[in-house]
Design an enzyme around this catalytic site. Structure first.
Site, mmCIF file in Angstrom:
data_model
loop_
_atom_site.group_PDB
_atom_site.id
_atom_site.type_symbol
_atom_site.label_atom_id
_atom_site.label_comp_id
_atom_site.label_asym_id
_atom_site.label_seq_id
_atom_site.Cartn_x
_atom_site.Cartn_y
_atom_site.Cartn_z
ATOM 1 N N ARG A 12 44.161 46.758 42.198
ATOM 2 C CA ARG A 12 43.154 45.782 41.405
ATOM 3 C C ARG A 12 41.958 46.249 42.297
ATOM 4 N NH1 ARG A 12 43.836 39.593 40.655
ATOM 5 N NH2 ARG A 12 43.199 39.532 43.035
ATOM 6 N N CYS A 24 38.061 44.029 41.844
ATOM 7 C CA CYS A 24 37.364 43.050 41.398
ATOM 8 C C CYS A 24 35.940 43.167 41.825
ATOM 9 C CB CYS A 24 38.177 41.418 41.687
ATOM 10 S SG CYS A 24 37.175 40.200 40.986
#
Length: 132
Positions: A106, A108
């Site tokens: 991930r 962000c």
């Protein structure tokens, strides 16, 4: 390999020249989802990043299902936040959908602005299991 356009009425209809998702072989690439109600097209959650994130994750879940996949098959997500101070609140909802033992990679990032003034947008890439 052929490109297959994925569409479901259980997620918001695209508001521009893009698809909810595109499958190529065993991979499906989901467009970013924001907190739109699939039936009304209106933003859900007001200024509440928790409510917005929950709607985003529900929208992504619907597109994953339509593609024959699910969160256990997601290999990469990108989270866009209008305010990085909302990270912990977003992450708590995100964690309700993603098993920590098989969590995808991930990224962000904080962005200056998101469509319709929402607080969060998330996209992802997933595998589509072969049917036996």
């Amino acid at each position: 390999m052929t490109k297959v356009i994925i569409y479901t009425p259980d997620a918001p209809a695209p508001v521009g020249p893009y698809s909810q998702a595109v499958q190529v072989g065993e991979w499906v690439f989901l467009a970013g989802q924001i907190a739109l109600d699939p039936q009304t097209g209106e933003v859900v959650g007001g200024e509440d990043v928790v409510a917005q994130t929950r709607q985003v994750m529900q929208n992504l879940s619907a597109v994953l299902r339509a593609a024959g996949s699910d969160w256990s098959q997601v290999v990469k997500t990108t989270v866009y936040l209008a305010d990085l101070n909302d990270f912990a609140a977003m992450n708590s909802v995100y964690g309700e959908y993603v098993d920590p033992d098989t969590a995808p990679a991930r990224a962000c990032v904080e962005v200056s602005r998101l469509p319709k003034g929402v607080k969060v947008e998330i996209d992802c890439v997933a595998m589509v299991p072969k049917m036996s």
